[in-house]
Design a protein around this motif. Structure first.
Motif, PDB file in Angstrom:
ATOM      1  N   ILE A   2       0.733  -1.098   0.109  1.00 54.41           N
ATOM      2  CA  ILE A   2       0.289  -0.126   0.000  1.00 54.41           C
ATOM      3  C   ILE A   2       0.896   1.675  -0.076  1.00 54.41           C
ATOM      4  O   ILE A   2       0.364   2.378  -1.172  1.00 54.41           O
ATOM      5  CB  ILE A   2      -0.860   0.198   1.183  1.00 54.41           C
ATOM      6  N   VAL A   6       1.234   4.408  -3.128  1.00 56.36           N
ATOM      7  CA  VAL A   6       0.890   5.584  -2.332  1.00 56.36           C
ATOM      8  C   VAL A   6       2.086   6.702  -3.061  1.00 56.36           C
ATOM      9  O   VAL A   6       1.599   7.206  -3.183  1.00 56.36           O
ATOM     10  CB  VAL A   6       0.301   5.559  -0.889  1.00 56.36           C
ATOM     11  N   THR A  42      -6.260  10.274   0.429  1.00 58.13           N
ATOM     12  CA  THR A  42      -5.746   8.989   0.131  1.00 58.13           C
ATOM     13  C   THR A  42      -3.900   9.224   1.356  1.00 58.13           C
ATOM     14  O   THR A  42      -3.981   8.465   1.921  1.00 58.13           O
ATOM     15  CB  THR A  42      -4.753   8.585  -1.091  1.00 58.13           C
ATOM     16  N   SER A  45      -5.106   9.597   4.288  1.00 59.02           N
ATOM     17  CA  SER A  45      -5.246   8.158   5.547  1.00 59.02           C
ATOM     18  C   SER A  45      -4.213   7.573   5.669  1.00 59.02           C
ATOM     19  O   SER A  45      -4.185   6.567   6.935  1.00 59.02           O
ATOM     20  CB  SER A  45      -6.647   6.769   4.280  1.00 59.02           C
ATOM     21  N   SER A  46      -3.154   7.726   4.445  1.00 56.62           N
ATOM     22  CA  SER A  46      -2.043   6.984   5.415  1.00 56.62           C
ATOM     23  C   SER A  46      -1.196   8.113   6.323  1.00 56.62           C
ATOM     24  O   SER A  46      -0.785   7.276   7.213  1.00 56.62           O
ATOM     25  CB  SER A  46      -0.980   7.509   3.542  1.00 56.62           C
ATOM     26  N   VAL A  71     -10.242   2.864   6.983  1.00 56.02           N
ATOM     27  CA  VAL A  71      -9.135   3.611   5.027  1.00 56.02           C
ATOM     28  C   VAL A  71      -8.654   1.912   4.250  1.00 56.02           C
ATOM     29  O   VAL A  71      -8.292   2.753   3.553  1.00 56.02           O
ATOM     30  CB  VAL A  71      -7.623   3.910   5.814  1.00 56.02           C
ATOM     31  N   LEU A  75      -7.459   2.691   0.666  1.00 56.05           N
ATOM     32  CA  LEU A  75      -6.073   2.205  -0.096  1.00 56.05           C
ATOM     33  C   LEU A  75      -5.941   0.965  -0.670  1.00 56.05           C
ATOM     34  O   LEU A  75      -4.921   0.463  -0.815  1.00 56.05           O
ATOM     35  CB  LEU A  75      -5.422   2.491   1.628  1.00 56.05           C
ATOM     36  N   SER A  76      -6.834   0.317  -0.737  1.00 56.43           N
ATOM     37  CA  SER A  76      -7.072  -0.967  -1.102  1.00 56.43           C
ATOM     38  C   SER A  76      -6.520  -1.515  -3.015  1.00 56.43           C
ATOM     39  O   SER A  76      -5.746  -1.854  -3.015  1.00 56.43           O
ATOM     40  CB  SER A  76      -8.334  -1.701  -1.518  1.00 56.43           C
ATOM     41  N   PHE A  78      -4.325   0.853  -4.068  1.00 59.98           N
ATOM     42  CA  PHE A  78      -3.421   0.877  -3.778  1.00 59.98           C
ATOM     43  C   PHE A  78      -2.344  -0.515  -3.681  1.00 59.98           C
ATOM     44  O   PHE A  78      -0.901   0.269  -3.721  1.00 59.98           O
ATOM     45  CB  PHE A  78      -2.606   2.414  -3.001  1.00 59.98           C
TER      46      PHE A  78
END
Length: 240
Positions: A2, A6, A42, A45-46, A71, A75-76, A78
């Protein structure tokens, strides 16, 4: 993966993010470019995940597993991009890298890996273990809770050894929470009008005190002078 995904999108944002003033072609593995708003979500969330890991005390108020499950929806995608990006450096098929991570991940999430190594963690895969003893409701426990609900004095309070016993009275006997209490046993305090014991207390001789499993035999003094009025083998009820 992930994180790699990103970073790949951030590094190649001109190709992968839909920016009005930039008309660079997108990579072949993308059907459409990402919206700027999606990239913003994104990054947020990261950042939250990184903050949780870097500052563990934040998880006291909000568990990291709960945050991760939320999240992950964002993020899935990525994860797949990270697998594709990494495959170019490792000279492997992207699906091989993704499967090498997904298969062990799902084995641990579903507790299959624990089962293989002989640890009875999952209640769905075992008829033993700590989770089974605390969470599985036997028919005899349900019958005992219903019997107590019908035969106990109105508005009387029922003592239980731990929270699992209390939940059985509430769910199976439909007994109001205010008529149950689970704080007398840990303190060796005075018990109420009735005492309800379930499978883990009776058969396994265990109870949970402040998250720690203890032996019921350590609390045997609390039953002195109490009369047993119900015994189904898995459940017992006493009257004080």
């Amino acid at each position: 993966l992930i994180g790699i995904g990103v970073l790949t999108v951030v590094k190649r944002y001109q190709e992968m993010v839909d920016i009005s003033n930039i008309n660079i072609g997108k990579p072949d593995f993308l059907k459409t470019k990402f919206d700027v708003e999606y990239l913003t979500m994104t990054l947020v969330s990261s950042g939250l995940l990184i903050a949780m890991v870097a500052l563990p005390y934040l998880s006291i108020g909000y568990d990291i597993y709960r945050l991760y499950s939320l999240v992950l929806v964002i993020l899935s995608v990525f994860f797949v991009i990270g697998g594709i990006s990494l495959s170019k450096y490792l000279k492997l098929k992207p699906y091989l890298i993704i499967l090498l991570i997904l298969i062990p991940y799902f084995m641990f999430v579903t507790h299959v890996a624990y089962q293989i190594f002989g640890a009875p963690v999952s209640i769905n895969l075992n008829s033993e273990g700590v989770s089974y003893d605390r969470e599985y409701v036997h028919d005899s426990e349900s019958c005992a809770a219903k019997w107590l609900a019908m035969n106990s004095e109105k508005n009387s309070v029922i003592s239980v050894a731990d929270i699992s016993g209390r939940l059985r009275l509430i769910s199976q006997g439909k007994i109001p929470p205010k008529r149950t209490e689970d704080y007398s046993f840990p303190r060796h305090g005075e018990l109420q009008a009735y005492i309800y014991l379930y499978y883990n207390n009776v058969v396994k001789d265990k109870l949970v005190v402040n998250g720690t499993t203890c032996n019921m035999s350590e609390y045997s003094d609390m039953f002195i002078g109490k009369g047993k009025i119900y015994d189904s083998g898995n459940s017992e009820i006493y009257k004080t």
